[in-house]
Write an enzyme that holds these catalytic residues in place. Sequence first.
Site, mmCIF file in Angstrom:
data_model
loop_
_atom_site.group_PDB
_atom_site.id
_atom_site.type_symbol
_atom_site.label_atom_id
_atom_site.label_comp_id
_atom_site.label_asym_id
_atom_site.label_seq_id
_atom_site.Cartn_x
_atom_site.Cartn_y
_atom_site.Cartn_z
ATOM 1 N N ASP A 190 0.870 -1.170 0.000
ATOM 2 C CA ASP A 190 0.000 0.000 0.000
ATOM 3 C C ASP A 190 0.909 1.222 0.000
ATOM 4 O OD1 ASP A 190 -1.683 2.115 0.465
ATOM 5 O OD2 ASP A 190 -2.694 1.202 2.185
ATOM 6 N N TYR A 198 -7.042 15.175 -8.319
ATOM 7 C CA TYR A 198 -6.104 14.446 -9.190
ATOM 8 C C TYR A 198 -5.118 15.419 -9.847
ATOM 9 C CZ TYR A 198 -4.700 10.992 -12.769
ATOM 10 O OH TYR A 198 -4.003 10.132 -13.582
ATOM 11 N N LYS A 212 -1.143 15.320 -9.172
ATOM 12 C CA LYS A 212 -0.198 15.003 -10.254
ATOM 13 C C LYS A 212 0.757 16.160 -10.531
ATOM 14 C CE LYS A 212 -1.422 10.716 -11.247
ATOM 15 N NZ LYS A 212 -0.496 9.581 -11.147
ATOM 16 N N THR A 260 -7.601 1.915 -19.603
ATOM 17 C CA THR A 260 -7.345 1.003 -18.478
ATOM 18 C C THR A 260 -8.564 1.056 -17.562
ATOM 19 O OG1 THR A 260 -6.475 2.649 -16.926
ATOM 20 C CG2 THR A 260 -4.891 1.733 -18.498
#
Length: 252
Positions: A56, A141, A145, A176
């Site tokens: 993790d 996100y 990033k 994906t």
Amino acid sequence: MSRTAVVTGGASGIGAATVRALASEGYRVVVADLNADAARALADELGGEVRSVGMDVTDEASVATVFESVTADVVVHCAGVSVPGAITELELSGWRTTVDVCLTGTFLVLKHAGRHLSDGGGIVCIASLNGRQPGTGMAAYCAAKAGVLMLVEVAAMELAERGIRVNAISPGLVDTPLVAGVAFVPGLREEYLENTPLGRSGRAEEIADLAVFLASDKATWMTGAAIDLNGGAHLRRYPDVLGKVRALAQGG
Ligand code: NAD
């Protein structure tokens, strides 16, 4: 002697393609993933010098244990998640999950890989087009990033004294499980592709090929770089994700 690579998030998508690519190049590969069952299944399928471990990336002890027990030359750090939502609506828990996995996870991988990787090794972090291109409804996100891209630059400077190179790949849309939700938002994929000069999404194998190159001795003068790999999508604009999701919610 063959080199050893650890691939975080190696059980699925870009990570799994990278595991396959590294194995076919003769690396010993450790598939490290939160989904230990899927990691084991991939290692069992590939056999030979591929093995798996549960990891993790948000848990420092878990990350430390892997890098203390494996003498790695290469790390490809792919683990990532995204909890979407407008800033005014996003739950703090969703923000924290995204930042924990994407940004804090990268810090922990760089910290412990940086301590234990062999001198002259290579680290490749999978960032995102959203590290430089904002997307509505993707605040957590995008922020995480963007942080990854800066962390990679700092790590490249700090680890250079041991010859360890640290680079990032910023993929655009790659088909994906992570982006399966795109298919449920009418017009989103189409708008994304209209803004992609090469007019298609990416394949996980295309990201894996660059990761293998960056980790290899063919890239020994490259560090602190972030490479856009997205069919040219960084040259145009990101679709209005939030607008399209809201239109869907209103039955539009
Ligand atoms: P994916 O969902 O197929 O694979 C992600 C893997 O990360 C999974 O196997 C998951 O179990 C693992 N993971 C999640 N949380 C973890 C944790 N806490 N610790 C360890 N492993 C964990 O996604 P993908 O599309 O292959 O994404 C790989 C990377 O590429 C991510 O960092 C993602 O942000 C980035 N990326 C993906 C795309 C895309 O369009 N697919 C675009 C840009 C960037």
